[in-house]
Design a protein around this motif. Structure first.
Motif, PDB file in Angstrom:
ATOM      1  N   LEU A   1       1.850 -23.095  -1.781  1.00  0.00           N
ATOM      2  CA  LEU A   1       1.773 -23.141  -0.321  1.00  0.00           C
ATOM      3  C   LEU A   1       1.220 -21.859   0.282  1.00  0.00           C
ATOM      4  O   LEU A   1       0.840 -21.847   1.449  1.00  0.00           O
ATOM      5  N   LEU A   2       1.169 -20.781  -0.521  1.00  0.00           N
ATOM      6  CA  LEU A   2       0.771 -19.480   0.001  1.00  0.00           C
ATOM      7  C   LEU A   2      -0.310 -18.832  -0.854  1.00  0.00           C
ATOM      8  O   LEU A   2      -0.419 -19.101  -2.052  1.00  0.00           O
ATOM      9  N   ARG A   3      -1.081 -17.973  -0.213  1.00  0.00           N
ATOM     10  CA  ARG A   3      -2.092 -17.175  -0.913  1.00  0.00           C
ATOM     11  C   ARG A   3      -1.956 -15.728  -0.469  1.00  0.00           C
ATOM     12  O   ARG A   3      -1.704 -15.454   0.705  1.00  0.00           O
ATOM     13  N   LYS A   4      -2.112 -14.818  -1.429  1.00  0.00           N
ATOM     14  CA  LYS A   4      -2.129 -13.396  -1.100  1.00  0.00           C
ATOM     15  C   LYS A   4      -3.570 -12.976  -0.871  1.00  0.00           C
ATOM     16  O   LYS A   4      -4.397 -13.058  -1.781  1.00  0.00           O
ATOM     17  N   LYS A   5      -3.862 -12.521   0.316  1.00  0.00           N
ATOM     18  CA  LYS A   5      -5.247 -12.293   0.717  1.00  0.00           C
ATOM     19  C   LYS A   5      -5.845 -11.014   0.152  1.00  0.00           C
ATOM     20  O   LYS A   5      -7.061 -10.934  -0.040  1.00  0.00           O
ATOM     21  N   ARG A   6      -5.038 -10.013  -0.108  1.00  0.00           N
ATOM     22  CA  ARG A   6      -5.582  -8.735  -0.579  1.00  0.00           C
ATOM     23  C   ARG A   6      -4.520  -7.941  -1.324  1.00  0.00           C
ATOM     24  O   ARG A   6      -3.331  -8.241  -1.231  1.00  0.00           O
ATOM     25  N   ARG A   7      -4.972  -6.942  -2.046  1.00  0.00           N
ATOM     26  CA  ARG A   7      -4.061  -6.068  -2.756  1.00  0.00           C
ATOM     27  C   ARG A   7      -3.397  -5.101  -1.783  1.00  0.00           C
ATOM     28  O   ARG A   7      -3.980  -4.712  -0.765  1.00  0.00           O
ATOM     29  N   VAL A   8      -2.187  -4.713  -2.096  1.00  0.00           N
ATOM     30  CA  VAL A   8      -1.472  -3.710  -1.301  1.00  0.00           C
ATOM     31  C   VAL A   8      -0.854  -2.688  -2.249  1.00  0.00           C
ATOM     32  O   VAL A   8      -0.833  -2.884  -3.461  1.00  0.00           O
TER      33      VAL A   8
ATOM     34  N   ARG B   1       8.013  -0.880   3.616  1.00  0.00           N
ATOM     35  CA  ARG B   1       7.728  -2.059   2.795  1.00  0.00           C
ATOM     36  C   ARG B   1       7.329  -3.243   3.659  1.00  0.00           C
ATOM     37  O   ARG B   1       6.414  -3.993   3.306  1.00  0.00           O
ATOM     38  N   ARG B   2       8.008  -3.429   4.773  1.00  0.00           N
ATOM     39  CA  ARG B   2       7.658  -4.535   5.676  1.00  0.00           C
ATOM     40  C   ARG B   2       6.256  -4.351   6.237  1.00  0.00           C
ATOM     41  O   ARG B   2       5.472  -5.300   6.343  1.00  0.00           O
TER      42      ARG B   2
ATOM     43  N   ASP C   1       0.732  -9.337   7.371  1.00  0.00           N
ATOM     44  CA  ASP C   1      -0.570 -10.026   7.408  1.00  0.00           C
ATOM     45  C   ASP C   1      -1.284 -10.009   6.056  1.00  0.00           C
ATOM     46  O   ASP C   1      -2.505  -9.953   5.981  1.00  0.00           O
ATOM     47  N   VAL C   2      -0.503 -10.059   4.981  1.00  0.00           N
ATOM     48  CA  VAL C   2      -1.083 -10.062   3.632  1.00  0.00           C
ATOM     49  C   VAL C   2      -1.175 -11.483   3.074  1.00  0.00           C
ATOM     50  O   VAL C   2      -2.069 -11.793   2.286  1.00  0.00           O
ATOM     51  N   PHE C   3      -0.287 -12.376   3.508  1.00  0.00           N
ATOM     52  CA  PHE C   3      -0.229 -13.733   2.968  1.00  0.00           C
ATOM     53  C   PHE C   3      -0.792 -14.752   3.961  1.00  0.00           C
ATOM     54  O   PHE C   3      -0.822 -14.523   5.170  1.00  0.00           O
ATOM     55  N   GLN C   4      -1.206 -15.870   3.415  1.00  0.00           N
ATOM     56  CA  GLN C   4      -1.778 -16.954   4.216  1.00  0.00           C
ATOM     57  C   GLN C   4      -1.211 -18.287   3.748  1.00  0.00           C
ATOM     58  O   GLN C   4      -1.063 -18.517   2.544  1.00  0.00           O
TER      59      GLN C   4
ATOM     60  N   GLY D   1      10.633 -12.109   2.580  1.00  0.00           N
ATOM     61  CA  GLY D   1      10.909 -12.353   3.985  1.00  0.00           C
ATOM     62  C   GLY D   1       9.650 -12.648   4.785  1.00  0.00           C
ATOM     63  O   GLY D   1       9.650 -13.511   5.668  1.00  0.00           O
ATOM     64  N   GLU D   2       8.577 -11.942   4.487  1.00  0.00           N
ATOM     65  CA  GLU D   2       7.298 -12.196   5.149  1.00  0.00           C
ATOM     66  C   GLU D   2       6.795 -13.599   4.832  1.00  0.00           C
ATOM     67  O   GLU D   2       6.331 -14.321   5.722  1.00  0.00           O
ATOM     68  N   CYS D   3       6.894 -14.006   3.577  1.00  0.00           N
ATOM     69  CA  CYS D   3       6.468 -15.348   3.176  1.00  0.00           C
ATOM     70  C   CYS D   3       7.343 -16.412   3.829  1.00  0.00           C
ATOM     71  O   CYS D   3       6.846 -17.451   4.283  1.00  0.00           O
ATOM     72  N   ARG D   4       8.623 -16.166   3.879  1.00  0.00           N
ATOM     73  CA  ARG D   4       9.543 -17.115   4.517  1.00  0.00           C
ATOM     74  C   ARG D   4       9.202 -17.296   5.988  1.00  0.00           C
ATOM     75  O   ARG D   4       9.165 -18.430   6.492  1.00  0.00           O
TER      76      ARG D   4
END
Length: 210
Positions: A128-135, A147-148, A153-156, A180-183
């Motif tokens: 359901l999710l994609r990680k758009k870029r490295r961090v 960390r937050r 704005d890293v996932f889509q 938490g960001e993904c949730r």
């Protein structure tokens, strides 16, 4: 003949406990089963995780995540599925790593856990999710706030989870910033509920302790 070959290979390369590395039958020896730092209850802080992230659990997860011990997913996934139990879930998904991490490791560690959990619970597993870029590595962040910000704005969201009860799988839950960001993204996209499940999580402080 084929069975004999497999028996011979099993004799040469016996299964080992994913935690202490001693030879055992099913990847978790009796000694470790008795002495592992279990979380009681496994969702005392709202996060489902069978184990506390310390000692041999930490070492085992590092072998799984960084040293190619991909077979550990079966044991961790089984423990996670048992911790989840019979909760209301429609679909299982995972916190994805980026393409570079997946390519260098040869697998996405959270995806493997999700597929084991889904199989054990007879539930569909979908990306359901994609990680758009490295961090930067979360372990190198100074505090939870950093960390937050690091994963903002890293996932889509790739697929609409509208009305679904989602089980979100992660390997390790510490600050909760990434999961938490993904949730939050899945809930904003219309998911009815998102439960986070990790193989291990940090030990929660008891009430009254500083």
């Amino acid at each position: 003949m084929i069975r004999r070959v497999f028996d011979f290979l099993s004799f040469l390369f016996p299964k080992r406990c994913v935690f202490c590395r001693k030879s055992c039958k099913d990847g978790l020896c009796g000694d470790c089963q008795d002495t592992l730092p279990w979380r009681e209850p496994p969702d005392s802080d709202g996060v489902i995780a069978p184990l506390i992230y310390r000692d041999t659990v930490r070492l085992a997860l590092h072998r799984y995540k960084f040293k190619g011990f991909s077979g550990c997913a079966e044991v961790f996934g089984l423990l996670m599925a048992e911790a989840v139990g019979s909760r209301e879930i429609d679909i299982v998904t995972w916190v994805p790593c980026n393409f570079f991490r997946r390519w260098t490791r040869g697998y996405d560690q959270s995806e493997r856990l999700a597929r084991v959990v889904g199989k054990r619970l007879s539930l569909p597993v979908e990306r359901l999710l994609r990680k758009k870029r490295r961090v930067k590595s979360q372990t190198k962040m100074a505090d939870d706030k950093a960390r937050r910000e690091n994963v903002r704005d890293v996932f889509q969201v790739l697929r609409n989870p509208e009305g679904k009860h989602v089980l979100l799988i992660d390997d390790i839950y510490t600050s909760g910033a990434t999961a938490g960001e993904c949730r939050s993204l899945l809930l904003s996209a219309g998911a009815e509920d998102v439960m986070i499940c990790a193989a291990a999580a940090r030990q929660m402080k008891k009430e009254g302790t500083p």
